[in-house]
Design a protein around this motif. Structure first.
Motif, PDB file in Angstrom:
ATOM      1  N   VAL A   1       0.857  -1.179   0.000  1.00  0.00           N
ATOM      2  CA  VAL A   1       0.000   0.000   0.000  1.00  0.00           C
ATOM      3  C   VAL A   1       0.901   1.239   0.000  1.00  0.00           C
ATOM      4  N   ARG A   2       0.543   2.196  -0.821  1.00  0.00           N
ATOM      5  CA  ARG A   2       1.297   3.449  -0.854  1.00  0.00           C
ATOM      6  C   ARG A   2       0.979   4.230   0.415  1.00  0.00           C
ATOM      7  N   LEU A   3       2.026   4.579   1.183  1.00  0.00           N
ATOM      8  CA  LEU A   3       1.846   5.259   2.455  1.00  0.00           C
ATOM      9  C   LEU A   3       2.000   6.770   2.356  1.00  0.00           C
ATOM     10  N   GLY A   4       2.865   7.228   1.470  1.00  0.00           N
ATOM     11  CA  GLY A   4       3.146   8.648   1.353  1.00  0.00           C
ATOM     12  C   GLY A   4       4.454   8.875   0.634  1.00  0.00           C
ATOM     13  N   GLU A   5       5.047  10.042   0.878  1.00  0.00           N
ATOM     14  CA  GLU A   5       6.281  10.444   0.204  1.00  0.00           C
ATOM     15  C   GLU A   5       7.223  11.111   1.194  1.00  0.00           C
ATOM     16  N   TYR A   6       8.465  11.269   0.772  1.00  0.00           N
ATOM     17  CA  TYR A   6       9.441  11.987   1.577  1.00  0.00           C
ATOM     18  C   TYR A   6      10.375  12.765   0.663  1.00  0.00           C
ATOM     19  N   ASP A   7      10.908  13.854   1.200  1.00  0.00           N
ATOM     20  CA  ASP A   7      11.802  14.724   0.443  1.00  0.00           C
ATOM     21  C   ASP A   7      12.907  15.179   1.390  1.00  0.00           C
ATOM     22  N   ASP A   8      14.129  14.860   1.055  1.00  0.00           N
ATOM     23  CA  ASP A   8      15.243  15.254   1.917  1.00  0.00           C
ATOM     24  C   ASP A   8      16.195  16.213   1.212  1.00  0.00           C
ATOM     25  N   THR A   9      15.669  16.990   0.272  1.00  0.00           N
ATOM     26  CA  THR A   9      16.530  17.880  -0.508  1.00  0.00           C
ATOM     27  C   THR A   9      16.754  19.234   0.145  1.00  0.00           C
ATOM     28  N   GLY A  10      15.935  19.649   1.091  1.00  0.00           N
ATOM     29  CA  GLY A  10      16.097  20.947   1.738  1.00  0.00           C
ATOM     30  C   GLY A  10      16.878  20.835   3.029  1.00  0.00           C
ATOM     31  N   PRO A  11      17.049  21.969   3.728  1.00  0.00           N
ATOM     32  CA  PRO A  11      17.771  21.939   5.014  1.00  0.00           C
ATOM     33  C   PRO A  11      17.063  21.084   6.053  1.00  0.00           C
ATOM     34  N   ALA A  12      15.728  21.067   6.009  1.00  0.00           N
ATOM     35  CA  ALA A  12      14.939  20.162   6.849  1.00  0.00           C
ATOM     36  C   ALA A  12      14.064  19.344   5.907  1.00  0.00           C
ATOM     37  N   GLY A  13      14.139  18.031   6.019  1.00  0.00           N
ATOM     38  CA  GLY A  13      13.342  17.168   5.164  1.00  0.00           C
ATOM     39  C   GLY A  13      11.888  17.158   5.588  1.00  0.00           C
ATOM     40  N   GLN A  14      11.046  16.687   4.679  1.00  0.00           N
ATOM     41  CA  GLN A  14       9.619  16.637   4.972  1.00  0.00           C
ATOM     42  C   GLN A  14       9.054  15.277   4.573  1.00  0.00           C
ATOM     43  N   VAL A  15       8.033  14.845   5.314  1.00  0.00           N
ATOM     44  CA  VAL A  15       7.299  13.612   5.023  1.00  0.00           C
ATOM     45  C   VAL A  15       5.868  14.022   4.708  1.00  0.00           C
TER      46      VAL A  15
ATOM     47  N   ASP B   1       1.743  12.843   3.398  1.00  0.00           N
ATOM     48  CA  ASP B   1       0.764  11.776   3.226  1.00  0.00           C
ATOM     49  C   ASP B   1       0.454  11.649   1.732  1.00  0.00           C
ATOM     50  N   ASN B   2      -0.480  10.792   1.382  1.00  0.00           N
ATOM     51  CA  ASN B   2      -0.792  10.573  -0.036  1.00  0.00           C
ATOM     52  C   ASN B   2      -1.485  11.747  -0.715  1.00  0.00           C
ATOM     53  N   ASN B   3      -1.953  12.709   0.079  1.00  0.00           N
ATOM     54  CA  ASN B   3      -2.572  13.910  -0.493  1.00  0.00           C
ATOM     55  C   ASN B   3      -1.577  15.058  -0.602  1.00  0.00           C
ATOM     56  N   ARG B   4      -0.301  14.767  -0.371  1.00  0.00           N
ATOM     57  CA  ARG B   4       0.798  15.739  -0.420  1.00  0.00           C
ATOM     58  C   ARG B   4       0.729  16.766   0.708  1.00  0.00           C
ATOM     59  N   ASN B   5       0.068  16.393   1.815  1.00  0.00           N
ATOM     60  CA  ASN B   5       0.082  17.238   3.009  1.00  0.00           C
ATOM     61  C   ASN B   5       1.304  16.882   3.840  1.00  0.00           C
ATOM     62  N   VAL B   6       2.017  17.870   4.330  1.00  0.00           N
ATOM     63  CA  VAL B   6       3.166  17.608   5.192  1.00  0.00           C
ATOM     64  C   VAL B   6       2.657  17.044   6.507  1.00  0.00           C
ATOM     65  N   VAL B   7       3.210  15.901   6.931  1.00  0.00           N
ATOM     66  CA  VAL B   7       2.810  15.288   8.199  1.00  0.00           C
ATOM     67  C   VAL B   7       3.949  15.255   9.210  1.00  0.00           C
ATOM     68  N   ALA B   8       5.189  15.448   8.738  1.00  0.00           N
ATOM     69  CA  ALA B   8       6.338  15.442   9.647  1.00  0.00           C
ATOM     70  C   ALA B   8       7.515  16.154   8.989  1.00  0.00           C
ATOM     71  N   ARG B   9       8.426  16.589   9.841  1.00  0.00           N
ATOM     72  CA  ARG B   9       9.677  17.193   9.374  1.00  0.00           C
ATOM     73  C   ARG B   9      10.826  16.479  10.065  1.00  0.00           C
ATOM     74  N   PHE B  10      11.990  16.458   9.403  1.00  0.00           N
ATOM     75  CA  PHE B  10      13.137  15.798  10.013  1.00  0.00           C
ATOM     76  C   PHE B  10      14.428  16.525   9.713  1.00  0.00           C
ATOM     77  N   SER B  11      15.337  16.436  10.672  1.00  0.00           N
ATOM     78  CA  SER B  11      16.655  17.047  10.554  1.00  0.00           C
ATOM     79  C   SER B  11      17.550  16.460  11.630  1.00  0.00           C
TER      80      SER B  11
END
Length: 107
Positions: free
Chosen positions: A30-44, A46-56
């Motif tokens: 099942v597709r859970l969502g997406e992640y992007d680690d290209t910026g200074p703080a990465g983002q996670v 959901d499947n609707n492209r809403n940010v649900v978490a940040r990481f650094s």
């Protein structure tokens, strides 16, 4: 070499396969969502492209700044408990904590 990230639970069972910024559960797939680690703080997302978490710096937080978990050297932790491991990049580790281990909405 293509990006392939594998997520294991604490029993060494594969629970996720993440590729090219997309997080997939394993059995059922099942597709859970997406992640992007290209910026200074990465983002996670959901499947609707809403940010649900940040990481650094190995820490994953929800949008209110509450810590979901942390990752270091492949170990995924929530609180003082190791909940799994990630063979892959930081984005996959963060997405696993936010979308699999820190979520109550798994398929």
């Amino acid at each position: 070499m293509p990006e392939m990230n594998t997520i294991y639970d604490s029993d060494s069972k594969i629970v996720g396969i993440f590729r090219f910024g997309v997080a997939w559960s394993r059995d059922p797939r099942v597709r859970l969502g997406e992640y992007d680690d290209t910026g200074p703080a990465g983002q996670v997302y959901d499947n609707n492209r809403n940010v649900v978490a940040r990481f650094s710096d190995g820490l994953v937080s929800d949008l209110d700044g509450n810590q979901i978990g942390s990752f270091m050297d492949g170990q995924l932790q929530i609180g003082d408990s190791v909940v799994g491991r990630c063979i892959g990049n930081d984005g996959a580790a963060a997405a696993a904590l936010a979308l699999i281990f820190g979520s109550n909405t798994l398929p």
